[in-house]
Design an enzyme around this catalytic site. Structure first.
Site, mmCIF file in Angstrom:
data_model
loop_
_atom_site.group_PDB
_atom_site.id
_atom_site.type_symbol
_atom_site.label_atom_id
_atom_site.label_comp_id
_atom_site.label_asym_id
_atom_site.label_seq_id
_atom_site.Cartn_x
_atom_site.Cartn_y
_atom_site.Cartn_z
ATOM 1 N N HIS A 55 0.826 -1.206 0.000
ATOM 2 C CA HIS A 55 0.000 0.000 0.000
ATOM 3 C C HIS A 55 0.864 1.261 0.000
ATOM 4 O O HIS A 55 0.623 2.191 -0.788
ATOM 5 C CB HIS A 55 -0.904 -0.017 1.233
ATOM 6 C CG HIS A 55 -1.777 1.188 1.381
ATOM 7 N ND1 HIS A 55 -3.036 1.275 0.827
ATOM 8 C CD2 HIS A 55 -1.569 2.371 2.018
ATOM 9 C CE1 HIS A 55 -3.569 2.455 1.124
ATOM 10 N NE2 HIS A 55 -2.698 3.135 1.843
ATOM 11 N N GLU A 56 1.878 1.305 0.869
ATOM 12 C CA GLU A 56 2.722 2.501 0.953
ATOM 13 C C GLU A 56 3.578 2.681 -0.291
ATOM 14 O O GLU A 56 3.766 3.805 -0.776
ATOM 15 C CB GLU A 56 3.593 2.433 2.207
ATOM 16 C CG GLU A 56 2.818 2.450 3.514
ATOM 17 C CD GLU A 56 1.904 3.660 3.640
ATOM 18 O OE1 GLU A 56 2.296 4.759 3.180
ATOM 19 O OE2 GLU A 56 0.796 3.503 4.171
ATOM 20 N N HIS B 297 1.552 4.236 -3.037
ATOM 21 C CA HIS B 297 1.459 5.698 -2.948
ATOM 22 C C HIS B 297 2.649 6.345 -3.667
ATOM 23 O O HIS B 297 2.494 7.354 -4.367
ATOM 24 C CB HIS B 297 1.481 6.152 -1.484
ATOM 25 C CG HIS B 297 0.148 6.107 -0.800
ATOM 26 N ND1 HIS B 297 -0.984 6.699 -1.320
ATOM 27 C CD2 HIS B 297 -0.229 5.561 0.391
ATOM 28 C CE1 HIS B 297 -1.998 6.522 -0.490
ATOM 29 N NE2 HIS B 297 -1.575 5.836 0.548
ATOM 30 N N GLU C 10 -6.143 6.969 -1.391
ATOM 31 C CA GLU C 10 -6.209 5.753 -0.584
ATOM 32 C C GLU C 10 -6.763 4.586 -1.387
ATOM 33 O O GLU C 10 -6.245 3.465 -1.321
ATOM 34 C CB GLU C 10 -7.068 6.000 0.664
ATOM 35 C CG GLU C 10 -6.390 6.840 1.728
ATOM 36 C CD GLU C 10 -5.184 6.140 2.330
ATOM 37 O OE1 GLU C 10 -5.325 4.984 2.778
ATOM 38 O OE2 GLU C 10 -4.105 6.741 2.343
#
Length: 268
Positions: free
Chosen positions: A139-140, A143, A202
Site C-alpha cells: 500500500h505505501e 502511494h 487511498e
C-alpha cells in the site's frame, strides 16, 4: 487594457504549465497534477530519508528488520516486473530501494519517492505476519509509484504560495518546501500538521497495493483481514463525510470489489 492582457498571458501560461504537469496514475488511469520535477522529488527524498535515519533509532531486532527487508524486496521486484511488462519501466528507473524498521510505537509506515521505505515497529502487532506486512508495504509503495506525494505537494504549494513558480519557491523557501514535503509523507511526529491522502489516493493505493502483493506471492485476500484489524486498532473514527479517508466499511467493500482483479496476479 494592458493589465488585462498581462492577466490573460499569465493565465494562458499557467494553463499550459498545468497541462504539461499532468500525468497518469498507473492501473487506474486517473489524470493528476505533478508540478514538481521528479528529479527534485527524488533529491529531497534521498536527503530527508538519510536525515530521518540519523535522527531515529533503527530496530535492534534482527529477525523483524530482516522480515521488513525481505517483504520489501519482494514487493519491489513485483513493482519492477509490473512496470517493465507494461512499458512503464522509465517511471521507476531512478528508484533506489531501501527498507528499514525503526523503534517507534506508532502503528505507521511510509514510502518516500524513489522507494525509500520506513516501517514503524508499532504496526507489527497489527500486521501479525508476513502477509499482513506485505499489505502495508504494498500500500505505501503504491502511494510512491503513483506519485501521490508529488500531487499533494503540488496542491499544497499552490494553496500556500499562489502562482509562484515551483522552481523559485523551492530555491527561495527551502525550509517551507521541506516541511511541506515531510508533511506530505507523514514523516515525524514533531510536525505540526500532515497532508492526509485523499479518498481517491487511498483507494488507488489499495488497488495498486493488492496487485503488487499478489505478484510478490502474497495472498491479497488477507488485505481485508488486515484493514479490519487496523480499524479495530484505530479507535473511534469520524463519519466518512468528515474525513479525507474512506470509512472502514467503504474500504472493505472496495477491497472485495477489486479482489477478483487482484487475484489474477496471485501465484502461490
Amino acid at each position: 487594457m494592458v493589465h488585462n492582457m498581462v492577466k490573460k498571458v499569465v493565465m494562458i501560461a499557467f494553463l499550459a504549465f498545468f497541462g504539461y504537469s499532468c500525468s497518469t496514475v498507473p492501473i487506474t488511469g486517473r489524470r493528476q497534477l505533478n508540478m514538481l520535477p521528479e528529479s527534485e522529488m527524488l533529491a529531497m527524498s534521498f536527503s530527508q530519508y538519510n536525515q530521518f535515519l540519523k535522527e531515529n533509532q533503527l530496530s535492534g531486532d534482527k529477525d523483524k528488520a530482516e522480515l521488513v527487508k525481505r517483504v520489501g524486496g519482494r514487493i519491489a521486484a513485483a513493482v519492477e516486473s509490473y512496470f517493465s511488462e507494461h512499458g512503464m519501466k522509465k517511471r521507476i528507473e531512478d528508484f533506489a530501494w531501501e527498507f528499514n524498521l525503526v523503534d517507534d510505537d506508532t502503528p505507521n509506515a511510509w514510502c518516500m519517492p524513489g522507494g525509500k521505505v520506513v516501517v514503524y515497529s508499532g504496526i507489527l502487532p497489527v500486521t501479525q505476519n508476513e502477509t499482513g506486512l506485505a499489505v502495508v508495504m504494498g500500500h505505501e509503495i503504491a502511494h510512491a509509484v503513483a506519485r501521490h506525494g508529488n500531487e499533494r505537494m503540488s496542491q499544497e504549494l499552490t494553496v500556500q504560495l499562489g502562482g509562484t513558480a515551483v522552481s523559485i519557491l523551492t530555491e527561495e523557501k527551502p525550509e517551507q518546501t521541506k516541511n511541506i514535503f515531510m508533511a506530505a509523507y507523514g514523516v515525524g511526529s514533531q510536525l505540526a500538521y500532515t497532508l492526509p491522502y485523499s479518498r481517491t489516493h487511498e483507494s488507488e493505493a489499495d488497488q495498486l497495493g493488492l496487485i503488487f502483493m499478489a505478484m510478490a506471492g502474497y495472498n491479497p485476500e488477507e488485505a481485508v483481514e488486515f484493514w479490519q484489524r487496523m480499524a479495530n486498532n484505530g479507535g473511534q473514527n469520524p463519519p466518512e463525510f468528515l474525513s479525507t479517508h474512506p470509512s472502514d466499511e467503504t474500504r472493505i467493500r472496495k477491497l472485495h470489489e477489486f479482489m477478483p482483479e487482484a487475484k489474477k496476479y496471485y501465484k502461490k
